[in-house]
Scaffold this motif. Structure first.
Motif, PDB file in Angstrom:
ATOM      1  N   THR A  31      -7.961   3.272  21.514  1.00 26.92           N
ATOM      2  CA  THR A  31      -8.749   2.403  20.656  1.00 26.92           C
ATOM      3  C   THR A  31      -8.710   2.941  19.233  1.00 26.92           C
ATOM      4  OG1 THR A  31     -10.219   1.888  22.491  1.00 26.92           O
ATOM      5  CG2 THR A  31     -11.053   1.436  20.295  1.00 26.92           C
ATOM      6  N   LEU A  32      -8.791   4.272  19.112  1.00 32.48           N
ATOM      7  CA  LEU A  32      -8.815   4.930  17.809  1.00 32.48           C
ATOM      8  C   LEU A  32      -7.975   6.193  17.868  1.00 32.48           C
ATOM      9  CD1 LEU A  32     -10.090   5.105  14.924  1.00 32.48           C
ATOM     10  CD2 LEU A  32     -11.943   6.427  15.961  1.00 32.48           C
ATOM     11  N   ILE A  33      -7.089   6.345  16.892  1.00 33.91           N
ATOM     12  CA  ILE A  33      -6.277   7.558  16.754  1.00 33.91           C
ATOM     13  C   ILE A  33      -6.894   8.386  15.632  1.00 33.91           C
ATOM     14  CG2 ILE A  33      -4.000   8.482  16.150  1.00 33.91           C
ATOM     15  CD1 ILE A  33      -2.805   5.831  17.253  1.00 33.91           C
ATOM     16  N   HIS A  34      -7.293   9.625  15.953  1.00 34.01           N
ATOM     17  CA  HIS A  34      -7.994  10.484  14.996  1.00 34.01           C
ATOM     18  C   HIS A  34      -7.083  11.315  14.114  1.00 34.01           C
ATOM     19  CE1 HIS A  34     -12.268  10.589  16.674  1.00 34.01           C
ATOM     20  NE2 HIS A  34     -11.623   9.761  17.470  1.00 34.01           N
ATOM     21  N   SER A  35      -5.838  11.486  14.456  1.00 36.61           N
ATOM     22  CA  SER A  35      -5.044  12.572  13.881  1.00 36.61           C
ATOM     23  C   SER A  35      -3.801  12.125  13.121  1.00 36.61           C
ATOM     24  CB  SER A  35      -4.648  13.537  14.998  1.00 36.61           C
ATOM     25  OG  SER A  35      -4.102  12.823  16.096  1.00 36.61           O
ATOM     26  N   LEU A  36      -3.897  11.028  12.383  1.00 35.96           N
ATOM     27  CA  LEU A  36      -2.742  10.543  11.621  1.00 35.96           C
ATOM     28  C   LEU A  36      -2.710  11.211  10.247  1.00 35.96           C
ATOM     29  CD1 LEU A  36      -0.360   8.594  11.300  1.00 35.96           C
ATOM     30  CD2 LEU A  36      -1.986   6.896  10.468  1.00 35.96           C
ATOM     31  N   TYR A  37      -1.592  11.837   9.918  1.00 35.66           N
ATOM     32  CA  TYR A  37      -1.470  12.426   8.585  1.00 35.66           C
ATOM     33  C   TYR A  37      -0.058  12.320   8.006  1.00 35.66           C
ATOM     34  CZ  TYR A  37       0.370  16.651  10.847  1.00 35.66           C
ATOM     35  OH  TYR A  37       1.115  17.542  11.577  1.00 35.66           O
ATOM     36  N   GLN A  38       0.799  11.555   8.682  1.00 36.70           N
ATOM     37  CA  GLN A  38       2.162  11.366   8.182  1.00 36.70           C
ATOM     38  C   GLN A  38       2.472   9.871   8.117  1.00 36.70           C
ATOM     39  OE1 GLN A  38       5.113  13.657  10.297  1.00 36.70           O
ATOM     40  NE2 GLN A  38       3.674  15.336  10.646  1.00 36.70           N
ATOM     41  N   LEU A  39       2.994   9.432   6.988  1.00 37.99           N
ATOM     42  CA  LEU A  39       3.323   8.016   6.824  1.00 37.99           C
ATOM     43  C   LEU A  39       4.376   7.573   7.842  1.00 37.99           C
ATOM     44  CD1 LEU A  39       2.894   5.368   5.364  1.00 37.99           C
ATOM     45  CD2 LEU A  39       4.575   6.115   3.647  1.00 37.99           C
ATOM     46  N   ARG A  40       5.321   8.448   8.156  1.00 35.64           N
ATOM     47  CA  ARG A  40       6.357   8.065   9.128  1.00 35.64           C
ATOM     48  C   ARG A  40       5.737   7.748  10.483  1.00 35.64           C
ATOM     49  NH1 ARG A  40       8.425  12.164  12.555  1.00 35.64           N
ATOM     50  NH2 ARG A  40       7.476  14.181  12.156  1.00 35.64           N
ATOM     51  N   HIS A  41       4.692   8.463  10.871  1.00 32.71           N
ATOM     52  CA  HIS A  41       3.996   8.150  12.119  1.00 32.71           C
ATOM     53  C   HIS A  41       3.222   6.845  11.985  1.00 32.71           C
ATOM     54  CE1 HIS A  41       4.045  12.581  13.661  1.00 32.71           C
ATOM     55  NE2 HIS A  41       5.160  11.937  13.933  1.00 32.71           N
ATOM     56  N   ALA A  42       2.625   6.617  10.840  1.00 34.89           N
ATOM     57  CA  ALA A  42       1.897   5.359  10.612  1.00 34.89           C
ATOM     58  C   ALA A  42       2.830   4.166  10.756  1.00 34.89           C
ATOM     59  CB  ALA A  42       1.249   5.365   9.235  1.00 34.89           C
ATOM     60  N   GLU A  43       4.024   4.289  10.231  1.00 35.53           N
ATOM     61  CA  GLU A  43       4.996   3.188  10.327  1.00 35.53           C
ATOM     62  C   GLU A  43       5.397   2.942  11.780  1.00 35.53           C
ATOM     63  OE1 GLU A  43       7.745   4.830   7.512  1.00 35.53           O
ATOM     64  OE2 GLU A  43       6.802   3.764   5.826  1.00 35.53           O
ATOM     65  N   GLN A  56      -4.030  -1.398  15.291  1.00 36.96           N
ATOM     66  CA  GLN A  56      -4.432  -0.069  15.745  1.00 36.96           C
ATOM     67  C   GLN A  56      -5.351   0.578  14.727  1.00 36.96           C
ATOM     68  OE1 GLN A  56      -3.605   1.802  18.754  1.00 36.96           O
ATOM     69  NE2 GLN A  56      -5.394   2.768  17.838  1.00 36.96           N
ATOM     70  N   ASP A  57      -6.555   0.946  15.149  1.00 33.00           N
ATOM     71  CA  ASP A  57      -7.478   1.691  14.304  1.00 33.00           C
ATOM     72  C   ASP A  57      -7.066   3.153  14.256  1.00 33.00           C
ATOM     73  OD1 ASP A  57      -8.997  -0.573  13.819  1.00 33.00           O
ATOM     74  OD2 ASP A  57     -10.479  -0.110  15.358  1.00 33.00           O
ATOM     75  N   VAL A  58      -7.108   3.736  13.046  1.00 33.63           N
ATOM     76  CA  VAL A  58      -6.725   5.131  12.859  1.00 33.63           C
ATOM     77  C   VAL A  58      -7.689   5.814  11.899  1.00 33.63           C
ATOM     78  CG1 VAL A  58      -4.259   4.638  13.242  1.00 33.63           C
ATOM     79  CG2 VAL A  58      -5.166   4.708  10.903  1.00 33.63           C
ATOM     80  N   LEU A  59      -7.710   7.126  12.001  1.00 35.48           N
ATOM     81  CA  LEU A  59      -8.368   7.988  11.024  1.00 35.48           C
ATOM     82  C   LEU A  59      -7.288   8.863  10.408  1.00 35.48           C
ATOM     83  CD1 LEU A  59     -11.425   9.193  13.147  1.00 35.48           C
ATOM     84  CD2 LEU A  59     -11.340   7.285  11.531  1.00 35.48           C
ATOM     85  N   SER A  89       0.471  -3.919   8.270  1.00 35.05           N
ATOM     86  CA  SER A  89      -0.244  -5.078   8.814  1.00 35.05           C
ATOM     87  C   SER A  89      -0.847  -4.870  10.198  1.00 35.05           C
ATOM     88  CB  SER A  89       0.677  -6.299   8.833  1.00 35.05           C
ATOM     89  OG  SER A  89       1.832  -6.033   9.597  1.00 35.05           O
ATOM     90  N   HIS A  90      -0.402  -3.872  10.944  1.00 34.20           N
ATOM     91  CA  HIS A  90      -0.930  -3.658  12.293  1.00 34.20           C
ATOM     92  C   HIS A  90      -1.654  -2.321  12.444  1.00 34.20           C
ATOM     93  CE1 HIS A  90       1.869  -6.970  13.028  1.00 34.20           C
ATOM     94  NE2 HIS A  90       0.996  -7.293  13.962  1.00 34.20           N
ATOM     95  N   VAL A  91      -2.129  -1.785  11.314  1.00 34.27           N
ATOM     96  CA  VAL A  91      -2.893  -0.542  11.306  1.00 34.27           C
ATOM     97  C   VAL A  91      -4.108  -0.736  10.410  1.00 34.27           C
ATOM     98  CG1 VAL A  91      -2.853   1.941  10.808  1.00 34.27           C
ATOM     99  CG2 VAL A  91      -0.773   0.815  11.605  1.00 34.27           C
ATOM    100  N   SER A  92      -5.255  -0.270  10.879  1.00 35.24           N
ATOM    101  CA  SER A  92      -6.485  -0.337  10.097  1.00 35.24           C
ATOM    102  C   SER A  92      -7.038   1.075   9.931  1.00 35.24           C
ATOM    103  CB  SER A  92      -7.518  -1.221  10.806  1.00 35.24           C
ATOM    104  OG  SER A  92      -8.736  -1.245  10.081  1.00 35.24           O
ATOM    105  N   VAL A  93      -7.179   1.514   8.686  1.00 45.12           N
ATOM    106  CA  VAL A  93      -7.706   2.847   8.414  1.00 45.12           C
ATOM    107  C   VAL A  93      -9.221   2.766   8.442  1.00 45.12           C
ATOM    108  CG1 VAL A  93      -7.758   4.805   6.846  1.00 45.12           C
ATOM    109  CG2 VAL A  93      -5.704   3.391   6.979  1.00 45.12           C
ATOM    110  N   ARG A  94      -9.808   3.423   9.425  1.00 49.90           N
ATOM    111  CA  ARG A  94     -11.250   3.351   9.638  1.00 49.90           C
ATOM    112  C   ARG A  94     -12.019   4.496   8.996  1.00 49.90           C
ATOM    113  NH1 ARG A  94     -13.078  -0.147  13.368  1.00 49.90           N
ATOM    114  NH2 ARG A  94     -14.906   0.260  12.108  1.00 49.90           N
ATOM    115  N   GLY A  95     -11.311   5.543   8.528  1.00 53.81           N
ATOM    116  CA  GLY A  95     -11.990   6.665   7.893  1.00 53.81           C
ATOM    117  C   GLY A  95     -11.143   7.920   7.936  1.00 53.81           C
ATOM    118  N   LEU A  96     -11.835   9.062   7.892  1.00 54.17           N
ATOM    119  CA  LEU A  96     -11.167  10.352   7.815  1.00 54.17           C
ATOM    120  C   LEU A  96     -11.611  11.275   8.947  1.00 54.17           C
ATOM    121  CD1 LEU A  96     -11.600  11.080   3.985  1.00 54.17           C
ATOM    122  CD2 LEU A  96      -9.678   9.940   5.120  1.00 54.17           C
TER     123      LEU A  96
END
Length: 169
Positions: A31-43, A56-59, A89-96
């Motif tokens: 539901t939520l990914i907490h550990s995104l810190y690389q744009l290549r992974h976001a893509e 996909q919700d991410v932090l 378009s398919h990722v929502s940044v919900r916070g940090l």
């Protein structure tokens, strides 16, 4: 991810290190990914979410303490990464999200205060629709959640305190 298949009604958070080869599995289960810190992974997350017709919700994980042993984007680069990920378009940044230095309550408070301040600065720069959902601060774990909550934590990661029989406060 066998646990998510066994409990499909549960809302699963992914809090570990993101491995490129597992992104499709993570997106299918989390539901939520907490550990995104690389744009290549976001893509890659964006692509996997598109295939599942989901957003996909991410932090964004920020290395506020600057420790070499910790993952995360540097605070000075966080706003740019948030904007780049929010444009997908398919990722929502919900916070940090951050992890504090272990065993030092004052250092933990400083890290959590720094993340809260950074989040407020980033939120102020975002377009209204992105700022409206940029509300989460995932900070604090079993040993330092008491420092995190007063500084604005909306999510604490206390699994060890709940599930480990050997955990002692």
């Amino acid at each position: 991810m066998p646990k998510s298949a066994a409990f499909p009604e549960a809302r699963w958070h992914f809090i570990g290190n993101i491995q490129s080869r597992r992104i499709s599995e993570i997106v299918a289960s989390a539901t939520l990914i907490h550990s995104l810190y690389q744009l290549r992974h976001a893509e890659k997350i964006d692509h996997a979410a598109a295939e599942l017709s989901k957003v996909q919700d991410v932090l964004i994980e920020v290395n506020v303490s600057g420790e070499a042993s910790k993952s995360g984007v540097a605070p000075a680069e966080a706003a740019d990464l948030v904007r780049a990920v929010a444009a997908l378009s398919h990722v929502s940044v919900r916070g940090l999200m951050t992890m504090a230095p272990a065993g030092d309550a004052q250092a933990a408070r400083e890290a959590f205060a720094g993340l809260a301040e950074l989040a407020a600065q980033i939120r102020a720069q975002l377009p209204a629709e992105d700022a409206a959902v940029f509300t989460e601060l995932s900070m604090g774990m079993s040993d330092d959640w008491r420092e995190a909550v007063p500084l604005g934590a909306t999510i604490v990661r206390v699994g060890r305190a709940i599930f480990s029989e050997s955990y002692q406060e």
